[in-house]
Design a protein around this motif. Structure first.
Motif, PDB file in Angstrom:
ATOM      1  N   ASN A   1      44.125  92.662  75.251  1.00  0.00           N
ATOM      2  CA  ASN A   1      45.034  91.713  75.875  1.00  0.00           C
ATOM      3  C   ASN A   1      46.078  91.253  74.865  1.00  0.00           C
ATOM      4  OD1 ASN A   1      43.510  91.734  78.283  1.00  0.00           O
ATOM      5  ND2 ASN A   1      42.109  90.193  77.426  1.00  0.00           N
ATOM      6  N   ILE A   2      47.328  91.124  75.349  1.00  0.00           N
ATOM      7  CA  ILE A   2      48.418  90.578  74.543  1.00  0.00           C
ATOM      8  C   ILE A   2      48.949  89.343  75.254  1.00  0.00           C
ATOM      9  CG2 ILE A   2      50.698  91.005  73.564  1.00  0.00           C
ATOM     10  CD1 ILE A   2      50.035  93.894  73.333  1.00  0.00           C
TER      11      ILE A   2
ATOM     12  N   LEU B   1      47.428  89.549  69.893  1.00  0.00           N
ATOM     13  CA  LEU B   1      46.536  90.565  70.461  1.00  0.00           C
ATOM     14  C   LEU B   1      45.075  90.197  70.249  1.00  0.00           C
ATOM     15  CD1 LEU B   1      45.938  93.476  71.584  1.00  0.00           C
ATOM     16  CD2 LEU B   1      46.113  94.270  69.202  1.00  0.00           C
ATOM     17  N   THR B   2      44.295  90.380  71.291  1.00  0.00           N
ATOM     18  CA  THR B   2      42.836  90.265  71.217  1.00  0.00           C
ATOM     19  C   THR B   2      42.262  91.568  71.756  1.00  0.00           C
ATOM     20  OG1 THR B   2      42.886  87.871  71.515  1.00  0.00           O
ATOM     21  CG2 THR B   2      40.802  88.980  71.940  1.00  0.00           C
ATOM     22  N   SER B   3      41.491  92.258  70.930  1.00  0.00           N
ATOM     23  CA  SER B   3      40.964  93.566  71.329  1.00  0.00           C
ATOM     24  C   SER B   3      39.529  93.721  70.859  1.00  0.00           C
ATOM     25  CB  SER B   3      41.821  94.693  70.759  1.00  0.00           C
ATOM     26  OG  SER B   3      41.769  94.670  69.345  1.00  0.00           O
TER      27      SER B   3
ATOM     28  N   ALA C   1      39.978  92.744  67.085  1.00  0.00           N
ATOM     29  CA  ALA C   1      41.041  91.880  66.561  1.00  0.00           C
ATOM     30  C   ALA C   1      41.053  90.616  67.399  1.00  0.00           C
ATOM     31  CB  ALA C   1      42.399  92.572  66.615  1.00  0.00           C
ATOM     32  N   THR C   2      41.247  89.488  66.749  1.00  0.00           N
ATOM     33  CA  THR C   2      41.246  88.192  67.440  1.00  0.00           C
ATOM     34  C   THR C   2      42.537  87.458  67.144  1.00  0.00           C
ATOM     35  OG1 THR C   2      38.836  88.064  67.239  1.00  0.00           O
ATOM     36  CG2 THR C   2      40.004  86.033  67.773  1.00  0.00           C
ATOM     37  N   SER C   3      43.330  87.235  68.189  1.00  0.00           N
ATOM     38  CA  SER C   3      44.613  86.512  68.067  1.00  0.00           C
ATOM     39  C   SER C   3      45.462  87.059  66.922  1.00  0.00           C
ATOM     40  CB  SER C   3      44.362  85.011  67.881  1.00  0.00           C
ATOM     41  OG  SER C   3      43.703  84.480  69.011  1.00  0.00           O
TER      42      SER C   3
ATOM     43  N   LEU D   1      43.610 101.176  79.505  1.00  0.00           N
ATOM     44  CA  LEU D   1      43.376  99.765  79.204  1.00  0.00           C
ATOM     45  C   LEU D   1      42.558  99.112  80.306  1.00  0.00           C
ATOM     46  CD1 LEU D   1      46.910  98.744  77.889  1.00  0.00           C
ATOM     47  CD2 LEU D   1      44.920  99.503  76.585  1.00  0.00           C
ATOM     48  N   PRO D   2      41.569  98.307  79.950  1.00  0.00           N
ATOM     49  CA  PRO D   2      40.754  97.640  80.980  1.00  0.00           C
ATOM     50  C   PRO D   2      41.564  96.544  81.686  1.00  0.00           C
ATOM     51  CG  PRO D   2      40.135  96.862  78.798  1.00  0.00           C
ATOM     52  CD  PRO D   2      41.123  97.959  78.592  1.00  0.00           C
ATOM     53  N   THR D   3      41.345  96.411  82.987  1.00  0.00           N
ATOM     54  CA  THR D   3      42.035  95.375  83.769  1.00  0.00           C
ATOM     55  C   THR D   3      41.152  94.161  84.021  1.00  0.00           C
ATOM     56  OG1 THR D   3      41.372  96.521  85.803  1.00  0.00           O
ATOM     57  CG2 THR D   3      43.552  97.039  84.870  1.00  0.00           C
ATOM     58  N   GLY D   4      39.874  94.321  83.839  1.00  0.00           N
ATOM     59  CA  GLY D   4      38.948  93.213  84.049  1.00  0.00           C
ATOM     60  C   GLY D   4      37.918  93.185  82.949  1.00  0.00           C
TER      61      GLY D   4
END
Length: 253
Positions: A105-106, A112-114, A171-173, A224-227
């Motif tokens: 997610n961006i 970015l959080t991945s 990755a977190t924020s 990319l996951p949507t949920g």
């Protein structure tokens, strides 16, 4: 009347009764040029045989130094050839077994959080060589941007052994350039995995110094996951390349 004759002035004599010489030049102080000439040592050229002896000594030193270097290089080449013939060393090989994308997610502020679940297989193809790995640093890269980082603990790998390695890479924020990722209209990304570590090689009971290696696995396609449901990246045709890295002065190549 007879003329008178007057005697002439008697000549001046010295203490020893001799007349002084009127032809002697008067004494003047020596000039600077005369003084310098008197104090300068006489030029004595180096004998030809001494110059020849010195030149011959330098030539012999250069010749023996070059000969010694050639001998050392030859011995190292012979030793390397013997080691290769006896042990047949091969580089370790790596392959990507699976890559699950749990989160990607961006935010509107380009943070970015991945989260990825990665499974790697490391293989030692040698029959007489053992590997000792340092911890492995992992990066997952998309379009030149690092989107996740992680680590695999240190491990030892025996002869003809295949080791399965698992790690959570995340990755977190993390602040990123969203335009560089180019995700505005895409639902999938192309990923690259990069792993850096050091290892020691044990041959015939002797361990070498630590050797730097870099593993690069390109061409991973991930949706990319949507949920909350994770997606599985396509790693079927991914090949990993192992490069040895050497540090010269302060530069690693």
């Amino acid at each position: 009347m007879a003329d008178r004759v007057f005697p002439s002035k008697p000549p001046t004599t010295t203490t020893n009764g001799t007349a002084p010489s009127t032809a002697a030049n008067p004494a003047f102080p020596a000039t600077k040029a005369q003084q310098f000439t008197a104090t300068r040592p006489a030029y004595r050229p180096t004998p030809y045989h001494n110059r020849r002896r010195r030149r011959s000594f330098c030539c012999r030193c250069c010749l023996w130094t070059t000969l010694l270097i050639v001998i050392l290089i030859t011995l190292a080449a012979i030793f390397g050839a013997i080691v290769y013939v006896i042990y047949r060393p091969h580089r370790p090989s790596f392959s990507v077994s699976s890559l699950h994308v749990n989160q990607f997610n961006i935010s509107s502020s380009s943070h970015l959080t991945s989260k990825f679940n990665l499974t790697i297989k490391a293989r030692n193809p040698n029959k007489k060589i053992t590997y000792f790995y340092n911890p492995i640093d992992i990066k997952i890269i998309s379009n030149g941007v690092t989107v996740a980082t992680g680590k695999i603990p240190a491990f030892n790998q025996g002869k003809k052994n295949t080791t399965t390695l698992k790690s959570t890479v995340s990755a977190t924020s993390q602040s990123v350039d969203a335009d560089s990722l180019n995700l505005k209209s895409k639902k999938s990304v192309v990923l690259k995995i990069q792993m850096d570590t050091k290892l020691k090689v044990k041959i015939a009971g002797t361990k070498t110094k630590k050797i730097r290696i870099r593993v690069k696995c390109d061409g991973i396609k991930a949706t990319l996951p949507t949920g909350k449901t994770a997606t599985v990246a396509n790693t079927a045709n991914v090949k990993c390349k192992v490069d040895l890295r050497f540090k010269i002065w302060k530069i690693t190549i």
